[in-house]
Design a protein around this motif. Structure first.
Motif, PDB file in Angstrom:
ATOM      1  N   UNK A  19      56.147  25.492  44.032  1.00  0.00           N
ATOM      2  CA  UNK A  19      54.898  25.504  44.788  1.00  0.00           C
ATOM      3  C   UNK A  19      53.774  24.779  44.064  1.00  0.00           C
ATOM      4  N   UNK A  20      53.952  24.542  42.768  1.00  0.00           N
ATOM      5  CA  UNK A  20      52.905  23.881  41.990  1.00  0.00           C
ATOM      6  C   UNK A  20      53.306  22.444  41.685  1.00  0.00           C
ATOM      7  N   UNK A  21      52.345  21.523  41.634  1.00  0.00           N
ATOM      8  CA  UNK A  21      52.670  20.123  41.354  1.00  0.00           C
ATOM      9  C   UNK A  21      53.262  19.957  39.958  1.00  0.00           C
ATOM     10  N   UNK A  22      54.180  19.009  39.839  1.00  0.00           N
ATOM     11  CA  UNK A  22      54.906  18.828  38.589  1.00  0.00           C
ATOM     12  C   UNK A  22      53.981  18.496  37.432  1.00  0.00           C
ATOM     13  N   UNK A  23      52.861  17.841  37.714  1.00  0.00           N
ATOM     14  CA  UNK A  23      51.994  17.406  36.611  1.00  0.00           C
ATOM     15  C   UNK A  23      51.278  18.546  35.902  1.00  0.00           C
ATOM     16  N   UNK A  24      51.243  19.744  36.503  1.00  0.00           N
ATOM     17  CA  UNK A  24      50.610  20.861  35.797  1.00  0.00           C
ATOM     18  C   UNK A  24      51.649  21.763  35.115  1.00  0.00           C
ATOM     19  N   UNK A  25      52.940  21.445  35.274  1.00  0.00           N
ATOM     20  CA  UNK A  25      53.998  22.254  34.669  1.00  0.00           C
ATOM     21  C   UNK A  25      54.322  21.698  33.286  1.00  0.00           C
ATOM     22  N   UNK A  26      54.263  22.563  32.278  1.00  0.00           N
ATOM     23  CA  UNK A  26      54.484  22.127  30.905  1.00  0.00           C
ATOM     24  C   UNK A  26      55.543  23.016  30.241  1.00  0.00           C
ATOM     25  N   UNK A  27      56.820  22.766  30.520  1.00  0.00           N
ATOM     26  CA  UNK A  27      57.875  23.568  29.890  1.00  0.00           C
ATOM     27  C   UNK A  27      57.985  23.261  28.411  1.00  0.00           C
ATOM     28  N   UNK A  28      58.095  24.323  27.619  1.00  0.00           N
ATOM     29  CA  UNK A  28      58.254  24.205  26.165  1.00  0.00           C
ATOM     30  C   UNK A  28      59.477  25.037  25.804  1.00  0.00           C
ATOM     31  N   UNK A  29      60.543  24.371  25.424  1.00  0.00           N
ATOM     32  CA  UNK A  29      61.845  25.029  25.363  1.00  0.00           C
ATOM     33  C   UNK A  29      62.081  25.834  24.100  1.00  0.00           C
ATOM     34  N   UNK A  30      61.336  25.591  23.026  1.00  0.00           N
ATOM     35  CA  UNK A  30      61.652  26.303  21.775  1.00  0.00           C
ATOM     36  C   UNK A  30      61.486  27.815  21.973  1.00  0.00           C
ATOM     37  N   UNK A  31      62.292  28.565  21.221  1.00  0.00           N
ATOM     38  CA  UNK A  31      62.346  30.013  21.363  1.00  0.00           C
ATOM     39  C   UNK A  31      61.812  30.741  20.136  1.00  0.00           C
ATOM     40  N   UNK A  32      61.052  30.032  19.294  1.00  0.00           N
ATOM     41  CA  UNK A  32      60.492  30.653  18.092  1.00  0.00           C
ATOM     42  C   UNK A  32      59.124  31.265  18.330  1.00  0.00           C
TER      43      UNK A  32
END
Length: 222
Positions: A66-79
């Motif tokens: 539902x949100x535009x891709x440009x505001x999505x900031x996935x950060x994959x690290x699990x630390x």
């Protein structure tokens, strides 16, 4: 940094939010950010977001879409937790966090840990009953007599106080020793501390005064 703001930023977490706390944060914020699953809270209330930050393991697919891709900031690290991912990527004079208390205790304790690990980030966490913040080097609040002022050390810290029923002068506060819960004000309170290790917990109704103080307190941790 992902989000830059000269005004406070509202940060919405994935725990259930207190509507009063959310309304307060939104009223003070220049920009609004969700920490991972907090996007579902924002989406359900039709709150426009400036960014969603996190590892994206708890944001529903329909909300993400539902949100535009440009505001999505996935950060994959699990630390680090989603709260810490946000805390370290928002440049603002103050972060107003809601949805980080009242659900899983381990998540709430992790948020306490992050406040202490990143003392240069001024942040207050607001829940249904409490507002919590890391004590700056010195601060003052105009509190009515009898107001609860709980002090919880996350590491060894000393300090001085005026206006507390039980002063902290001469004490070494530690999480496995002397703590300061259920203290209370005898009038206006002034506290100074030696290290960025002391969490201050007040009734949630004082969120406005705390926010004003954190925005204006001249002394900051590096």
């Amino acid at each position: 940094m992902i989000v830059h703001s000269s005004a406070p930023v509202a940060l919405i977490g994935g725990a259930p939010v207190c509507e009063t706390a959310l309304a307060f944060a939104l009223s003070r914020a220049g920009r609004i950010v969700a920490a991972d699953g907090g996007a579902a809270t924002a989406h359900a209330r039709e709150i426009a977001l400036d960014a969603v930050i996190g590892d994206f393991d708890s944001i529903p697919a329909d909300v993400r879409g539902a949100y535009p891709a440009e505001i999505l900031h996935p950060i994959e690290e699990q630390d680090s937790t989603d709260f810490e991912k946000c805390l370290t990527r928002i440049a603002a004079p103050l972060i107003l966090g809601v949805g980080f208390s009242g659900a899983r205790l381990d998540h709430e304790l992790a948020a306490c840990n992050a406040l202490v690990r990143w003392p240069a980030r001024r942040c207050m966490l607001i829940g249904p009953q409490d507002v919590m913040f890391l004590a700056p080097p010195s601060f003052a609040l105009d509190l009515a007599p009898g107001t609860r002022v709980s002090l919880f050390p996350m590491g060894a810290v000393e300090g001085r106080s005026d206006g507390l029923n039980w002063p902290i002068d001469g004490l070494t506060l530690t999480p496995d020793g002397q703590i300061g819960t259920s203290n209370f004000a005898t009038g206006p309170v002034a506290i100074s501390v030696t290290a960025p290790k002391l969490l201050v917990i007040l009734p949630a109704g004082h969120a406005g005064a705390v926010g004003d103080m954190l925005m204006s307190a001249p002394a900051r941790w590096p």
